[in-house]
Design a protein around this motif. Structure first.
Motif, PDB file in Angstrom:
ATOM      1  N   ALA A   7     -15.367  32.271 -10.529  1.00 19.38           N
ATOM      2  CA  ALA A   7     -15.069  33.386 -11.564  1.00 19.38           C
ATOM      3  C   ALA A   7     -14.507  34.653 -10.851  1.00 19.38           C
ATOM      4  CB  ALA A   7     -16.588  34.019 -12.012  1.00 19.38           C
ATOM      5  N   ALA A  23     -12.247  34.265  -8.090  1.00 12.97           N
ATOM      6  CA  ALA A  23     -11.082  33.837  -7.843  1.00 12.97           C
ATOM      7  C   ALA A  23     -10.225  33.567  -9.179  1.00 12.97           C
ATOM      8  CB  ALA A  23     -11.190  32.582  -6.951  1.00 12.97           C
ATOM      9  N   LEU A  24     -10.725  33.409 -10.192  1.00 11.99           N
ATOM     10  CA  LEU A  24      -9.963  33.186 -11.229  1.00 11.99           C
ATOM     11  C   LEU A  24      -9.846  34.545 -12.008  1.00 11.99           C
ATOM     12  CD1 LEU A  24     -11.762  29.727 -12.581  1.00 11.99           C
ATOM     13  CD2 LEU A  24      -9.342  30.078 -11.853  1.00 11.99           C
ATOM     14  N   THR A  25     -10.269  35.541 -11.678  1.00 11.04           N
ATOM     15  CA  THR A  25     -10.083  36.696 -11.958  1.00 11.04           C
ATOM     16  C   THR A  25      -9.090  37.719 -11.136  1.00 11.04           C
ATOM     17  OG1 THR A  25     -12.475  36.488 -12.769  1.00 11.04           O
ATOM     18  CG2 THR A  25     -11.519  38.780 -13.010  1.00 11.04           C
TER      19      THR A  25
END
Lengths: 164, 506
Positions: free
Chosen positions: B464, B466-468
């Motif tokens: 979460a 890293a994807l943000t």
């Protein structure tokens, strides 16, 4: 910081919420509240979640995050990403997507053609193995995005259908 | 006598790396060849010299005989090692190397040609007294003829199409009552599939083991064996786990099988390293399958139990030296696992990507042979074999548990691999007990799914975050961007940046 995100971890959806300041973070994973501590040095992370402290290696490749923790390897994507398919089932998509990388051996349909469920659309080859991509349901071919001999990447749109 | 002082390695990946290492250890100069896709590959970096041989597709580079001979000439190599795969079992290539005045590190072209022809090989093996799977000639397609033949062969039997292939026209028959329908059906299917209704009968082997004998021959007529390997754990007829010795082979059977292996090699005037593959049934009977006229992928397990370097022995034989060993006493037990870029949860589909981080296993009695490094691109052009992990132990159980630990240390990020699947096989009670056969995976691991793991929740949190990060946040609302992010607190996020080779701690 306040993050709300649904991610897939090894194909399973997990809902994550992270709140608070860097020195006092809390996390909820699938509605289980957990205290969170984070420290980062390049790709190496030290994470304390509830009463567990682990070190993790995190690398991101476009929309995929690879995480190694104590010998476990986790492949994660954003849950709303169309590329997370492959586990089978779910909603059928008008966009027919390449399931694997490879070369287009044959395109069996053209724009305007009517197809029925199971009809072969495109034949792919990778590492000397053939895979047939077929129609998910009865439909009309709206767009064809590949030609014979083209190299394709997983997730690439091959054909767009309009379901009947 | 041939000199063999400078060897061109007509291959890539882990086997090229492995051969170059032995060249170094022997003071032999190594010449790598590479396609455009492999300019920065580990085998190119490791070799003393490298020659470019064309575009990425193998048929325009690694498979072009003329380019390889020209590369050898250009670099002044006096010998060519073919590795395995590509041109290793191509008699025309071996002949072309010899004709160019170079030494082919392998058998004579005639041995490659004979063993490459299934029918010729079977006939020759029968003549040499090597057992082959009992079969009839083409029979008249009536139930009585087949019933008589089946009684002679012994049930179960399989009806096969003479023009066959791919399983078409095949019928497995376990009882005489099933014959009338099976004969009619097989003949019909053979006619429609091949336009040729001729059928015959063969004994059907129920869940056989794949056992192979390693042989070595020199140019002075001496042929010795280096024991057997069991390679029963296969998916789509592709081996993924091999071991030596086989848990199914006792001293008596070993003597019989290795004798047959030596007879097979002698029958084709073999030279160098070769492998005779057999199927072993549950009655302890074994049958010739084929001979691989080259070094095998799984040769490290034999190296573990014999203490020999098989590539070194190949080079010595190529120099015309007599074999320095007779019967090599084997000790302990070795297991090898093949790490493939493929997805076992989805039909073993090949996977591609970039190796962002690579944790290699190490420690006592652990060996890691690979042709990849952090930063390597895994494409679709070549074989999906990434690396081989092999372990040794005083006992099979010791080698097995050591392998489980080594696989856990083998952490590749960026490409889907079969590592967790290999771990599942190693941990399976049937594997641990040695009850292996060629149907093992279909029987014991159907519908395998990756393990959930203990730290899935931590992975979810990190994913979460890293994807943000910046790469994902671009284009999203300013509100979220204005919030204090871990990236500002913890340093800039670098998408896709892996640790430097050797720098990863996993």
């Amino acid at each position: 910081m306040s993050i709300r995100k649904t991610v897939t971890v090894d194909g399973a959806a997990r809902t994550v919420a992270i709140d608070g300041r860097d020195d006092a973070l809390s996390a909820r994973v699938d509605d289980i509240a957990l205290a969170l501590g984070l420290r980062r040095d390049g790709t190496a992370w030290t994470v304390t979640l509830a009463d567990r402290t682990v070190t993790a290696t995190v690398v991101r490749d476009r929309d995929t995050v690879w995480i190694a923790i104590d010998g476990e390897i986790h492949r994660c994507t954003a849950a709303d990403d169309a590329r997370t398919g492959g586990a089978g089932g779910g909603v059928r998509s008008p966009k027919v997507i390449a399931p694997m990388p490879g070369k287009v051996l044959a395109v069996r349909v053209e724009v305007g053609q009517k197809v029925t469920a199971g009809d072969p659309l495109v034949v792919l080859e990778a590492m000397k193995m053939e895979t047939i991509v077929s129609a998910d349901g009865d439909a009309t071919v709206k767009e064809v995005h590949v030609t014979i001999g083209a190299m394709i990447e997983p997730g690439q749109v091959l054909i767009v259908l309009e379901f009947a | 006598m041939p000199t063999v002082r400078k060897i061109l390695i007509a291959n890539r990946g882990e086997i090229a790396v492995r051969i170059i290492r032995t060249c170094r250890a022997m003071g032999v100069t190594s010449v790598a060849v590479h396609s455009e896709a492999d300019v920065d590959a580990p085998h190119v970096r490791l070799a003393d010299e490298a020659v470019a041989i064309g575009p990425a597709p193998a048929r325009e580079s690694y498979l072009v005989v003329e380019k390889l001979i020209a590369a050898a000439r250009q670099s002044g190599a006096d010998a060519i090692h073919p590795g395995y795969g590509f041109l290793a079992e191509n008699a025309r290539f071996a002949a072309a190397v010899n004709d160019a005045g170079l030494t082919f590190i392998g058998p004579p072209p005639s041995a490659i040609a004979t063993m490459g022809d299934k029918v010729a090989a079977r006939t020759l093996m029968e003549k040499a007294g090597v057992p082959v799977v009992p079969a009839t000639a083409v029979l008249a397609p009536d139930a009585d003829t087949f019933a008589k033949a089946a009684a002679d062969l012994g049930y179960p039997v399989v009806i096969k199409a003479a023009a066959g292939g791919g399983g078409k026209g095949m019928r497995i028959v376990r009882r005489v009552e099933e014959l009338p329908e099976a004969v009619a059906g097989a003949a019909r299917e053979a006619t429609s599939a091949f336009g040729d209704g001729r059928i015959y009968l063969e004994r059907y082997l129920e869940r056989p083991r794949h056992i192979e004998v390693q042989v070595f021959a020199d140019t002075h007529g001496k042929v010795v064996h280096l024991g057997e390997r069991e390679c029963s754990i296969q998916r789509r007829h592709q081996k993924i786990i091999e071991e030596s010795p086989s848990p199914a082979v006792d001293a008596t059977l070993r003597a019989a099988m290795t004798d047959a292996g030596i007879r097979a090699a002698a029958a084709v005037d073999y030279v160098g390293a070769g492998t005779i593959e057999f199927l072993l049934d549950d009655q302890g009977r074994f049958y010739f399958l084929e001979m691989n006229t080259r070094l095998q992928v799984e040769h490290p397990v034999t190296e573990w139990i014999t203490g020999l370097d098989l590539v070194r022995e190949q080079i010595l034989v190529a120099r015309g030296e007599p074999l320095s060993f007779d019967a090599v006493p084997a000790r302990g037990h070795a297991i090898e696992c093949r790490l493939y870029s493929e997805d076992p949860a989805h039909g073993f589909l090949p996977a591609t990507g970039t190796v962002h981080a690579l944790g290699e296993p190490s420690g006592a009695w652990v060996r890691f042979d690979s042709g990849i490094a952090a930063g390597s691109r895994i494409g679709v052009e070549y074989d999906p074999l990434l690396a081989k992990i092999s372990t040794f132990g005083a006992t099979r159980e010791e080698a097995r548990t050591r392998m489980v630990a080594a696989l856990r240390e083998t952490v590749l990020l960026g490409v889907v691999t079969n590592r967790d699947y290999l771990m599942a096989v190693l941990a399976h009670p049937a594997f641990a007990s040695g009850a292996t056969h060629t149907q093992f995976l279909a029987e014991h691991l159907p519908g395998w799914a990756p393990p959930v793991g203990r730290h899935g929740d931590v992975a979810a949190v990190l994913a979460a975050l890293a994807l943000t990060g910046p790469a994902a946040r671009r284009g999203e609302g300013a509100q979220e961007a204005a919030l204090p992010s871990p990236w500002e607190a913890l340093g800039p996020w670098r998408p896709g940046m892996g640790p430097r080779p050797g720098g990863a701690k996993l």
